[in-house]
Scaffold this motif. Structure first.
Motif, PDB file in Angstrom:
ATOM      1  N   ASP A 308       0.824  -1.208   0.000  1.00 18.38           N
ATOM      2  CA  ASP A 308       0.000   0.000   0.000  1.00 18.38           C
ATOM      3  C   ASP A 308       0.859   1.260   0.000  1.00 18.38           C
ATOM      4  OD1 ASP A 308      -2.470  -1.475   0.196  1.00 18.38           O
ATOM      5  OD2 ASP A 308      -2.030  -1.788   2.313  1.00 18.38           O
ATOM      6  N   LEU A 309       1.938   1.234   0.796  1.00 13.25           N
ATOM      7  CA  LEU A 309       2.834   2.387   0.849  1.00 13.25           C
ATOM      8  C   LEU A 309       3.545   2.579  -0.486  1.00 13.25           C
ATOM      9  CD1 LEU A 309       4.446   2.019   4.403  1.00 13.25           C
ATOM     10  CD2 LEU A 309       2.281   3.090   3.738  1.00 13.25           C
ATOM     11  N   VAL A 310       3.883   1.478  -1.151  1.00 11.89           N
ATOM     12  CA  VAL A 310       4.512   1.557  -2.475  1.00 11.89           C
ATOM     13  C   VAL A 310       3.564   2.207  -3.479  1.00 11.89           C
ATOM     14  CG1 VAL A 310       5.353   0.201  -4.430  1.00 11.89           C
ATOM     15  CG2 VAL A 310       6.077  -0.385  -2.111  1.00 11.89           C
ATOM     16  N   ILE A 311       2.300   1.805  -3.447  1.00 12.84           N
ATOM     17  CA  ILE A 311       1.307   2.380  -4.361  1.00 12.84           C
ATOM     18  C   ILE A 311       1.217   3.895  -4.156  1.00 12.84           C
ATOM     19  CG2 ILE A 311      -1.177   2.521  -4.841  1.00 12.84           C
ATOM     20  CD1 ILE A 311      -1.258  -0.538  -4.188  1.00 12.84           C
ATOM     21  N   ALA A 312       1.138   4.310  -2.886  1.00 12.27           N
ATOM     22  CA  ALA A 312       1.048   5.744  -2.589  1.00 12.27           C
ATOM     23  C   ALA A 312       2.302   6.481  -3.042  1.00 12.27           C
ATOM     24  CB  ALA A 312       0.816   5.945  -1.091  1.00 12.27           C
ATOM     25  N   ALA A 313       3.460   5.878  -2.786  1.00 11.58           N
ATOM     26  CA  ALA A 313       4.729   6.513  -3.164  1.00 11.58           C
ATOM     27  C   ALA A 313       4.858   6.636  -4.678  1.00 11.58           C
ATOM     28  CB  ALA A 313       5.901   5.723  -2.596  1.00 11.58           C
ATOM     29  N   ASP A 314       4.394   5.634  -5.412  1.00 15.52           N
ATOM     30  CA  ASP A 314       4.455   5.687  -6.874  1.00 15.52           C
ATOM     31  C   ASP A 314       3.633   6.854  -7.420  1.00 15.52           C
ATOM     32  OD1 ASP A 314       6.127   3.523  -7.007  1.00 15.52           O
ATOM     33  OD2 ASP A 314       4.570   2.069  -7.543  1.00 15.52           O
ATOM     34  N   ALA A 347      11.348   7.756   2.003  1.00 10.85           N
ATOM     35  CA  ALA A 347      11.983   8.983   1.521  1.00 10.85           C
ATOM     36  C   ALA A 347      11.110   9.659   0.470  1.00 10.85           C
ATOM     37  CB  ALA A 347      13.364   8.677   0.954  1.00 10.85           C
ATOM     38  N   THR A 348      10.536   8.873  -0.434  1.00 11.23           N
ATOM     39  CA  THR A 348       9.660   9.431  -1.468  1.00 11.23           C
ATOM     40  C   THR A 348       8.446  10.106  -0.837  1.00 11.23           C
ATOM     41  OG1 THR A 348      10.318   7.760  -3.088  1.00 11.23           O
ATOM     42  CG2 THR A 348       8.221   8.875  -3.476  1.00 11.23           C
ATOM     43  N   LEU A 349       7.848   9.457   0.150  1.00 14.47           N
ATOM     44  CA  LEU A 349       6.680  10.019   0.828  1.00 14.47           C
ATOM     45  C   LEU A 349       7.029  11.316   1.552  1.00 14.47           C
ATOM     46  CD1 LEU A 349       5.206   6.693   2.284  1.00 14.47           C
ATOM     47  CD2 LEU A 349       4.306   8.000   0.354  1.00 14.47           C
ATOM     48  N   ILE A 350       8.167  11.304   2.242  1.00 15.81           N
ATOM     49  CA  ILE A 350       8.594  12.490   2.987  1.00 15.81           C
ATOM     50  C   ILE A 350       8.920  13.646   2.044  1.00 15.81           C
ATOM     51  CG2 ILE A 350      10.403  13.418   4.502  1.00 15.81           C
ATOM     52  CD1 ILE A 350      10.514  10.579   5.775  1.00 15.81           C
ATOM     53  N   GLU A 351       9.609  13.335   0.962  1.00 14.04           N
ATOM     54  CA  GLU A 351       9.958  14.375  -0.010  1.00 14.04           C
ATOM     55  C   GLU A 351       8.712  15.015  -0.619  1.00 14.04           C
ATOM     56  OE1 GLU A 351      12.462  12.341  -2.742  1.00 14.04           O
ATOM     57  OE2 GLU A 351      14.123  12.139  -1.312  1.00 14.04           O
ATOM     58  N   ALA A 352       7.652  14.228  -0.730  1.00 13.55           N
ATOM     59  CA  ALA A 352       6.405  14.762  -1.276  1.00 13.55           C
ATOM     60  C   ALA A 352       5.676  15.649  -0.273  1.00 13.55           C
ATOM     61  CB  ALA A 352       5.497  13.621  -1.719  1.00 13.55           C
ATOM     62  N   SER A 399     -10.987   5.521   0.672  1.00 17.07           N
ATOM     63  CA  SER A 399     -10.544   5.177  -0.689  1.00 17.07           C
ATOM     64  C   SER A 399      -9.332   4.271  -0.645  1.00 17.07           C
ATOM     65  CB  SER A 399     -10.190   6.455  -1.458  1.00 17.07           C
ATOM     66  OG  SER A 399      -8.930   6.973  -1.011  1.00 17.07           O
ATOM     67  N   SER A 400      -8.822   3.960  -1.817  1.00 18.18           N
ATOM     68  CA  SER A 400      -7.572   3.212  -1.948  1.00 18.18           C
ATOM     69  C   SER A 400      -6.386   4.136  -1.676  1.00 18.18           C
ATOM     70  CB  SER A 400      -7.444   2.652  -3.361  1.00 18.18           C
ATOM     71  OG  SER A 400      -7.136   3.708  -4.275  1.00 18.18           O
ATOM     72  N   PRO A 401      -5.207   3.583  -1.413  1.00 18.16           N
ATOM     73  CA  PRO A 401      -4.008   4.425  -1.251  1.00 18.16           C
ATOM     74  C   PRO A 401      -3.704   5.264  -2.488  1.00 18.16           C
ATOM     75  CG  PRO A 401      -3.604   2.241  -0.368  1.00 18.16           C
ATOM     76  CD  PRO A 401      -4.923   2.169  -1.082  1.00 18.16           C
ATOM     77  N   ALA A 402      -4.008   4.750  -3.667  1.00 22.21           N
ATOM     78  CA  ALA A 402      -3.747   5.505  -4.897  1.00 22.21           C
ATOM     79  C   ALA A 402      -4.628   6.740  -4.972  1.00 22.21           C
ATOM     80  CB  ALA A 402      -3.972   4.614  -6.123  1.00 22.21           C
ATOM     81  N   ALA A 406      -3.272  10.634  -4.791  1.00 20.65           N
ATOM     82  CA  ALA A 406      -3.608  11.573  -5.864  1.00 20.65           C
ATOM     83  C   ALA A 406      -4.348  12.777  -5.324  1.00 20.65           C
ATOM     84  CB  ALA A 406      -4.446  10.864  -6.929  1.00 20.65           C
ATOM     85  N   SER A 407      -5.241  12.530  -4.386  1.00 23.44           N
ATOM     86  CA  SER A 407      -6.035  13.610  -3.801  1.00 23.44           C
ATOM     87  C   SER A 407      -5.190  14.518  -2.922  1.00 23.44           C
ATOM     88  CB  SER A 407      -7.197  13.014  -3.004  1.00 23.44           C
ATOM     89  OG  SER A 407      -8.016  12.204  -3.830  1.00 23.44           O
ATOM     90  N   ALA A 408      -4.175  13.942  -2.269  1.00 20.10           N
ATOM     91  CA  ALA A 408      -3.274  14.751  -1.445  1.00 20.10           C
ATOM     92  C   ALA A 408      -2.499  15.741  -2.312  1.00 20.10           C
ATOM     93  CB  ALA A 408      -2.312  13.851  -0.683  1.00 20.10           C
ATOM     94  N   ILE A 409      -2.186  15.351  -3.518  1.00 19.82           N
ATOM     95  CA  ILE A 409      -1.442  16.231  -4.434  1.00 19.82           C
ATOM     96  C   ILE A 409      -2.275  17.443  -4.844  1.00 19.82           C
ATOM     97  CG2 ILE A 409      -0.437  16.378  -6.750  1.00 19.82           C
ATOM     98  CD1 ILE A 409       0.303  13.364  -6.416  1.00 19.82           C
ATOM     99  N   ARG A 410      -3.523  17.196  -5.168  1.00 21.16           N
ATOM    100  CA  ARG A 410      -4.362  18.287  -5.683  1.00 21.16           C
ATOM    101  C   ARG A 410      -5.140  19.019  -4.588  1.00 21.16           C
ATOM    102  NH1 ARG A 410      -6.812  16.182 -11.473  1.00 21.16           N
ATOM    103  NH2 ARG A 410      -4.808  16.156 -12.581  1.00 21.16           N
TER     104      ARG A 410
END
Length: 424
Positions: A308-314, A347-352, A399-402, A406-410
């Motif tokens: 799940d964390l990988v999906i979110a990080a991707d 690291a990807t999650l934190i950088e985001a 929702s799903s992690p994806a 995506a929603s966190a970005i926008r």
């Protein structure tokens, strides 16, 4: 002999009584009794009863997951009581505040195995069916009774087959399938039923995805859920250190009788979302796209595994979380957190722009991540009941992690396929 479902076989094995039928009530002897942070309730009851001997201490598992670390003196005292009890009684399967969510921790440590009958003080104990066990939630009084007597009564449930075939499209995941099923069948659609998941999609799922399925079956009222063990299961158990010669796989018989069969074609599915304030109030994500968010939570036993964390990080890779949103990520276990750290996922999650918290139930259990009046959270947890995350005048979407990433970005509810197209 009459063909039997998985539930019939599991309860027959746990009770020692053959040829059980749905509706029959028997005494069963669970292989494991899980209790979480509030194990102190059981301990206090034992003290009042004057009981100081357990039926089988090796069947006891205690996990301090719901309120970790302690935020109040009362919680700290409860944790202390549990620790001292575990030491005094010789409870080997005691996992402290650093371990993570009980369900995931027990499975990672090889304590959940095919064919077992497992009870736990958490309704989402149905998750153990991901490894072919009969898992079900009970109250603290039932756990206390099992500690002392080794048994509890159980009614043999009717069984329902859910067949899922077809490949999922981009941006669509196991959580979307389960939200769709919960929306279609309703929160009480499978009350006290044993759910057997099958079909070509189910057979291809990872153990992580099977956990999501079996965990969320509870939100349709299921007594337990089950995915037939196979090579994917055995590989997971190998990693958990479970010797294959100790496995006792139980499979439903060909021709077993089911109350009903539900079929779903995964290829027809779009990303799904549960809207306030019930889990079965489900819509396609597009129907509520653009809804403003204040917080996004990626966590819980439903969707905080490594995959799940990988999906979110991707999804988040190369993007930043909206300045108007708090993104909280809570890994399900210390092992998952370490794996995500080693692989660069954290690291990807934190950088985001995500905030990473310690492993555990976290905001799903009301431990941090509370909302103020009028705020809205999009969560990957399994429940969105009013007031579950802070103010009674706040809203929770699921929702799903994806979709969450995506929603966190926008900063608004977003179909993940839009973000994935940008990344690609």
């Amino acid at each position: 002999m009459t063909a039997k479902t998985f539930a019939q076989k599991a309860i027959e094995q746990a009770s020692g009584i053959p040829d059980l039928v749905p509706g029959q009530i028997v005494d069963a002897y669970p292989d494991l009794y899980m209790s979480h942070t509030a194990s102190w309730r059981c301990i206090r009851t034992l003290e009042k009863m004057g009981v100081d001997k357990l039926y089988d201490v090796d069947r006891v598992a205690m996990v301090m997951d719901h309120l970790s670390p302690a935020m109040t003196a009362k919680t700290a005292s409860d944790h202390s009581l549990c620790r001292s009890f575990a030491r005094r009684m010789g409870v080997k399967n005691f996992f402290d505040v650093n371990a993570g969510i009980a369900h995931i921790v027990l499975m990672e440590n090889g304590l959940i195995r095919p064919g077992q009958f497992v009870i736990g003080t958490d309704s989402h104990s149905t998750i153990y069916g991901a490894l072919g066990a009969f898992g079900t939630g009970v109250g603290f009084s039932e756990i206390t009774a099992a500690w002392v007597t080794g048994k509890l009564w159980v009614k043999v449930p009717e069984s329902v087959r859910i067949e899922i075939d077809g490949e999922l499209g981009s941006g669509i995941y196991a959580k979307d399938i389960m939200l769709k099923l919960i929306g279609d069948l309703g929160a009480d659609g499978l009350t006290y039923c044993s759910v057997e998941f099958t079909g070509s999609y189910v057979e291809s799922m990872s153990v992580s995805e099977r956990m999501t399925f079996c965990n969320l079956a509870m939100e349709m009222g299921a007594k337990n859920a089950f995915v037939a063990p196979d090579d994917i299961t055995f590989a997971y158990l190998d990693e958990a250190g479970v010797p294959r010669e100790e496995l006792k796989v139980l499979l439903p018989d060909e021709g077993a009788e089911y109350r009903s069969t539900v079929r779903l074609d995964g290829a027809t599915l779009s990303p799904q979302i549960a809207v306030p304030h019930t889990v079965d109030n489900v819509l396609p994500v597009g129907d509520v796209a653009g809804t403003k968010l204040d917080q996004v939570f990626i966590g819980s036993c439903a969707n905080a595994k490594y995959d799940d964390l990988v999906i979110a990080a991707d999804v988040l890779s190369g993007h930043k979380v909206s300045r108007d949103v708090r993104l909280i990520v809570t890994p399900a276990s210390a092992k998952i957190m370490a794996q995500a750290s080693a692989s660069g996922v954290l690291a990807t999650l934190i950088e985001a722009g995500a905030m990473i918290t310690n492993p555990g139930c976290g905001a799903c259990a009301g431990n941090g991540g509370a909302m103020a009046d009028g705020e809205t959270t999009l969560s990957t947890a399994n429940r969105n009941f009013q007031g579950r995350m802070g103010s009674y005048d706040s809203k929770i979407f699921l929702s799903s992690p994806a979709t969450a990433a995506a929603s966190a970005i926008r900063g608004v509810i977003t179909d993940p396929r839009e973000i994935e197209a940008v990344v690609a």
